[in-house]
Design a protein around this motif. Structure first.
Motif, mmCIF file in Angstrom:
data_model
loop_
_atom_site.group_PDB
_atom_site.id
_atom_site.type_symbol
_atom_site.label_atom_id
_atom_site.label_comp_id
_atom_site.label_asym_id
_atom_site.label_seq_id
_atom_site.Cartn_x
_atom_site.Cartn_y
_atom_site.Cartn_z
ATOM 1 N N PRO C 20 0.821 -1.220 0.000
ATOM 2 C CA PRO C 20 0.000 0.000 0.000
ATOM 3 C C PRO C 20 0.855 1.271 0.000
ATOM 4 O O PRO C 20 1.930 1.298 0.589
ATOM 5 C CB PRO C 20 -0.792 -0.113 1.300
ATOM 6 N N GLY C 23 -0.998 7.030 1.213
ATOM 7 C CA GLY C 23 -2.396 7.439 1.323
ATOM 8 C C GLY C 23 -3.288 6.279 1.727
ATOM 9 O O GLY C 23 -4.134 6.405 2.610
ATOM 10 N N SER C 24 -3.060 5.140 1.080
ATOM 11 C CA SER C 24 -3.896 3.972 1.359
ATOM 12 C C SER C 24 -3.700 3.503 2.802
ATOM 13 O O SER C 24 -4.667 3.185 3.502
ATOM 14 C CB SER C 24 -3.547 2.859 0.393
ATOM 15 N N SER C 25 -2.447 3.484 3.256
ATOM 16 C CA SER C 25 -2.222 3.014 4.625
ATOM 17 C C SER C 25 -2.793 3.992 5.649
ATOM 18 O O SER C 25 -3.369 3.581 6.666
ATOM 19 C CB SER C 25 -0.737 2.732 4.881
ATOM 20 N N ALA C 27 -5.344 5.971 5.115
ATOM 21 C CA ALA C 27 -6.802 5.831 5.041
ATOM 22 C C ALA C 27 -7.249 4.599 5.822
ATOM 23 O O ALA C 27 -8.246 4.632 6.550
ATOM 24 C CB ALA C 27 -7.237 5.730 3.592
ATOM 25 N N GLY C 28 -6.503 3.512 5.676
ATOM 26 C CA GLY C 28 -6.844 2.285 6.400
ATOM 27 C C GLY C 28 -6.791 2.487 7.904
ATOM 28 O O GLY C 28 -7.715 2.109 8.631
ATOM 29 N N LEU C 29 -5.725 3.111 8.350
ATOM 30 C CA LEU C 29 -5.589 3.327 9.797
ATOM 31 C C LEU C 29 -6.659 4.284 10.307
ATOM 32 O O LEU C 29 -7.142 4.148 11.431
ATOM 33 C CB LEU C 29 -4.190 3.874 10.111
ATOM 34 N N VAL C 31 -9.699 4.614 9.073
ATOM 35 C CA VAL C 31 -10.959 3.846 9.165
ATOM 36 C C VAL C 31 -10.961 3.015 10.456
ATOM 37 O O VAL C 31 -11.959 2.962 11.178
ATOM 38 C CB VAL C 31 -11.129 2.919 7.944
ATOM 39 N N LEU C 32 -9.812 2.400 10.752
ATOM 40 C CA LEU C 32 -9.749 1.552 11.944
ATOM 41 C C LEU C 32 -9.777 2.373 13.227
ATOM 42 O O LEU C 32 -10.160 1.877 14.277
ATOM 43 C CB LEU C 32 -8.477 0.704 11.903
ATOM 44 N N LEU C 106 -2.389 -5.873 12.440
ATOM 45 C CA LEU C 106 -1.773 -4.717 11.787
ATOM 46 C C LEU C 106 -0.355 -5.020 11.312
ATOM 47 O O LEU C 106 0.012 -4.686 10.196
ATOM 48 C CB LEU C 106 -1.754 -3.516 12.747
ATOM 49 N N ARG C 109 0.254 -6.871 8.094
ATOM 50 C CA ARG C 109 -0.154 -6.247 6.817
ATOM 51 C C ARG C 109 1.097 -5.809 6.050
ATOM 52 O O ARG C 109 2.145 -5.548 6.679
ATOM 53 C CB ARG C 109 -1.028 -5.015 7.086
ATOM 54 N N LEU C 116 3.561 2.103 9.786
ATOM 55 C CA LEU C 116 2.397 1.794 10.622
ATOM 56 C C LEU C 116 2.373 2.708 11.851
ATOM 57 O O LEU C 116 1.340 3.291 12.201
ATOM 58 C CB LEU C 116 2.470 0.326 11.044
#
Lengths: 331, 308, 270
Positions: C20, C23-25, C27-29, C31-32, C106, C109, C116
């Motif tokens: 990822p 930006g994607s990581s 965004a993922g974090l 959301v979580l 996490l 991933r 992270l």
């Protein structure tokens, strides 16, 4: 012999009393608290301070008798000082009901309030062991399956705080009183120090009861150790930070500080201003010095604010009780 | 195909406690079972494979690379942990969506894949709105499997995935795993339920006390085990007669007649010879056989033997 | 049963995801994390974080009481509540995952541990900035309601102090959270020794106190300068020191998180 007695039926055995069951909860909780080395260090520190106060009581006792080692030591320094000390001790010796009571009253007031901080730290260390971990580990279900009800459980948990505060607060004060008076020049000291002792015990027991309820309430707020300890620390620190604000804004802000409330409770119970007044009025020469102290623009001890202290403590206790009853409700 | 996981002289210590003790072995492609009692070192091995722990000494490589802090490799690995812990405040779709983004999926793709996987692991749609903390054990296992599959891994590592599943759930899980394996996904699965592993896996690694006691297919494991003997149970109308015929033919090491019923326990001298002559001897005896069980072929027996 | 196998459910339109991007990581974090922040279960906590401070200020300050308002903003809010809240929120960002035993989801991933960690920090920082923005604006409202003449001019400095405090105390809190599960205690010890102790003693190393630099920043306001006799001369340097400390703490945290193993079983309560 068989490894297990297969005829055993626990419901047919002799049951221990309910107080023993509460005691089991209290002692196992206390043991868990004392497994933390910081708790042990704290307890050790409190007992060390008791030794310091025993030393102080010994010195005060020696001041109150003629030909004591302090008088002799004063003579070595200065013969005039010896004459002064001898005159003072002669007067004090004739009025032990004043000298012992006032001196020990002020000393125990100071000691009991000094240990408030230690008691607050002890509660912070005990909070996770009260209800928090039981909520987190679903141990409440296990308790509910035993022959105890919610009240027994809460009494047992309050016993944990009570036990820890006995070790850090009540115990050192009682020990310093006992040892200090054993080292006093005569047995009358026990009799004449009964009032300071009574005040100390009354104040500490009231403080312990309040802190127990508060600790149980905070401990029941969450199943997370971090949340409950954090809340308690925040309550303590923010309250302490609000204390000075009370002088420049609304006075009730001060009552949000637990430490301040307990200090005010100590003043309500000990009434040190009365001891000070007696010393000012009746003790020769020393009274002159203290009178000068009292004439300062801001008196060291304004009257004890019983009218605001009790309600503040009651509100904290009520809030805690509400949390406890809500969070420990059987499913 | 070459080995997926290669382990050389691997040791892992937790202070003075030993997790893995100087082990060397390889895990091949396909469905591989990791077997061992509690404390054998299964979870430690899995955690090193998935890059959560580092070896204390020795090396472990997956697809030829070291897993610790290696995103390129972790992209190829899916992991389903043993413990049931899941985030408390999230629903399954949000959780999978977030993990999907962390795995490199685009937002719409992550959500779509999350929903598709939840359907595939048979998590009923009416439970999707619930928080994960409200889920039963079985539902948690399904969501955990779904998150492991999110980024379409080549190598799936499952630590006790059957825990908490009811028999139907286990059957469904086994079906899913078989399909994944058939589709080319390599799977390492640890479990205490040996019968289910046996039905699933082609190859096994048996661990105990931090050591690899045996590894390979069931047949190679059986031949590798020292002092192994083939054992059969035969239900027939004349067990004594059959025993006498077989014993006289010299194919048995020993036999035992069941105290009641019509069962005969046989311990075979040489399986190859025995199975060559078995039909001939059976016909000659005239005994009518109702059922034959080969106990010694079960993973349970191999496991018991090597861990004894 | 529908197949889950890779070749069957991964057609050409659904390619295998790669490593990822940033930006994607993030965004993922996010959301979580955000669901955790706004969970109804935690409503009392976030409501308290957003409104308790201004509400108490409004209740306790009389009309026109400038001294009390300044004390509240400078000592209580910037000096105590901000650092404490940063410590609690950022100290928990990794430690909570370890204690809840969800860190494995996490760290397995496909992203580096450093990314992270920094991603988690950014998420917590965003939440802290929201809280401090709301608090700052509500405190301004309290000042206006209570007819405090200094309130509008002080607000901008308090908001800026909030941004900087979140950056630096968040980064420090993150490091404390990585070091020990008793990060609140460690943070308090740090606070008493460095922020209160060293910061208030005139030595060569009192610049280690971040609070001191935040106070320099607030001292740019004439009322604060007069009331507390502070100098605003070093506020520019102070901001640089705060940013430098933030960067250092983030690097330390990222290195520590990359190097350190976390065992949920070690979090067993003692």
């Amino acid at each position: 012999m068989a490894l297990h007695d297969i005829r055993y039926r626990h419901w047919e055995g002799r049951h221990i009393g309910v107080w023993q069951r509460r005691g089991v909860i209290a002692f196992s909780g206390l043991r868990a608290c004392l497994q933390n080395r910081w708790t042990r260090y704290l307890v050790g520190f409190c007992w060390l301070t008791a030794l310091v106060y025993v030393g102080l009581l010994f010195c005060i006792g020696q001041l109150l008798v003629a030909d004591s080692i302090i008088v002799e030591w004063a003579a070595n320094l200065n013969p005039q000082l010896q004459a002064f000390v001898r005159a003072l001790t002669t007067w004090l010796e004739q009025h032990p009901e004043i000298s012992v009571r006032v001196a020990q009253g002020l000393l125990f007031y100071h000691y009991a309030t000094f240990l408030i901080t230690a008691a607050l730290v002890a509660v912070a260390l005990a909070i996770p062991h009260l209800i928090t971990r039981d909520l987190g580990s679903h141990a409440m279900v296990v308790y509910a399956s035993k022959a105890i009800n919610r009240f027994d459980y809460l009494v047992g948990k309050a016993g944990v705080v009570g036990g820890l505060l006995t070790l850090t607060w009540l115990g050192p004060v009682l020990a310093s009183w006992l040892l200090g008076n054993l080292l006093a020049p005569n047995w009358n000291f026990f009799w004449h120090s009964r009032v300071p002792l009574g005040h100390a015990v009354l104040f500490i027991l009231a403080g312990m009861a309040f802190l127990s309820v508060l600790a149980l309430g905070v401990s029941a707020v969450s199943s997370r150790e971090k949340a409950t300890v954090g809340l308690y620390v925040a309550l303590w620190l923010v309250g302490s930070a609000l204390e000075p604000l009370g002088d420049i804004s609304r006075p009730w802000v001060k009552q949000l500080s637990i430490r301040y409330d307990l200090q005010q409770l100590a003043r309500v119970v000990f009434q040190p201003e009365q001891d000070l007044r007696i010393a000012q009025e009746k003790v020769p020469i020393v009274g002159e010095v203290l009178r000068g102290f009292g004439r300062r623009p801001r008196a060291p001890w304004p009257p004890a604010p019983a009218a605001t202290t009790w309600p503040a403590l009651a509100i904290f206790a009520l809030l805690s009780t509400g949390v406890i009853l809500t969070r420990t409700k059987p499913e | 195909m070459s080995a997926i996981v290669q382990v050389r002289e691997l040791s892992r210590w937790y202070g003075i406690v030993m997790g893995l003790n100087h082990v060397s072995f390889e895990i091949g492609p396909g469905l591989v079972g990791l077997v061992g009692p509690n404390g054998a070192g299964k979870s430690t091995l899995i955690q090193i494979i998935t890059g959560q722990f580092r070896p204390s000494s020795g090396t472990l490589t997956v697809f030829g690379e070291v897993p610790w802090n290696n995103p390129r490799l972790l992209r190829r690995i899916g992991y389903c942990p043993e413990r049931e812990s899941l985030p408390r405040d999230l629903g399954p779709v949000d959780w999978l969506h977030g993990l999907g983004r962390l795995s490199g999926l685009r937002a719409t793709e992550a959500r779509a894949r999350a929903e598709r996987l939840l359907e595939k692991v048979r998590l009923p749609r009416e439970h999707w709105a619930k928080r994960l903390s409200q889920y039963s054990k079985g539902m948690r296992q399904r969501v955990k499997l779904a998150q492991a599959l999110l980024h379409d891994p080549e190598f799936l590592v499952l630590d006790e995935p059957m825990n908490g599943l009811d028999p139907l759930g286990r059957q469904e899980m086994a079906h899913v795993l078989k399909e994944l394996a058939a589709g080319g996904t390599h799977i390492l699965i640890s479990s205490h339920i040996l019968a289910e592993l046996e039905a699933l896996c082609r190859e096994f690694v048996i661990l105990n006390w931090g050591r690899v006691l045996a590894s390979g297919t069931r047949d190679t494991l059986r031949t590798d085990v020292q002092g192994w003997s083939e054992q059969l149970q035969v239900r027939c109308d004349q067990p004594e007669k059959l025993a006498r015929v077989l014993f006289d033919a010299g194919v048995l090491r020993g036999f035992q007649l069941a105290p009641e019923g019509d069962w005969l326990h046989l311990e075979v001298r040489d399986p190859e010879v025995f199975y060559q002559r078995w039909l001939e001897l059976l016909l000659a005896s005239g005994v009518v056989v109702g059922e034959i069980r080969s106990e010694s072929r079960s993973l349970r027996q191999i496991f018991d033997k090597v861990t004894a | 049963m529908t197949s889950l196998a890779a070749p069957n459910n991964a057609p050409a339109a659904d390619p295998k995801p790669g490593v990822p991007g940033l930006g994607s990581s993030l965004a993922g974090l996010w959301v979580l994390s955000w669901r955790g922040f706004f969970a109804w279960r935690r409503a009392p906590l976030w409501l308290a974080a957003l409104v308790a401070n201004p509400l108490l200020a409004w209740l306790s300050l009389p009309d026109g009481e400038s001294t009390g308002f300044l004390h509240w903003n400078v000592h209580l809010y910037v000096g105590l509540l901000m650092p404490l809240y940063c410590l609690v929120v950022c100290g928990a960002m990794i430690r909570d995952e370890v204690q809840d035993d969800t860190l494995a989801f996490l760290v397995t991933r496909p992203l580096t541990r450093a990314r992270l960690y920094l991603g988690k920090y950014v998420c917590q920082l965003a939440w802290l900035q929201c809280v401090f923005l709301v608090n700052g604006l509500l405190l301004l409202g309290v000042g206006l309601l209570r007819d405090i003449p200094e309130a509008p001019s002080l607000a901008s400095r308090v908001l800026l102090a909030g941004i900087l405090a979140a950056l630096v105390y968040g980064a420090l809190g993150g490091v404390f959270g990585l070091l020990t599960r008793r990060y609140i205690v460690l943070g308090l010890v740090y606070g008493f020794i460095v922020e209160v102790g060293i910061g208030h003693i005139p030595t060569n190393i009192n610049s280690l106190s971040m609070l001191r630099h935040l106070q320099d920043l607030l001292a740019g306001h004439p009322a604060v300068q007069t009331r507390y006799d502070w100098s605003a001369d070093g506020s520019g340097t102070g901001v640089l020191i705060i940013l430098g400390t933030t960067l250092t703490a983030l690097v330390v945290g990222a290195v520590l998180f990359t190097w350190k193993e976390f065992h949920a079983s070690h979090e067993a309560l003692k």
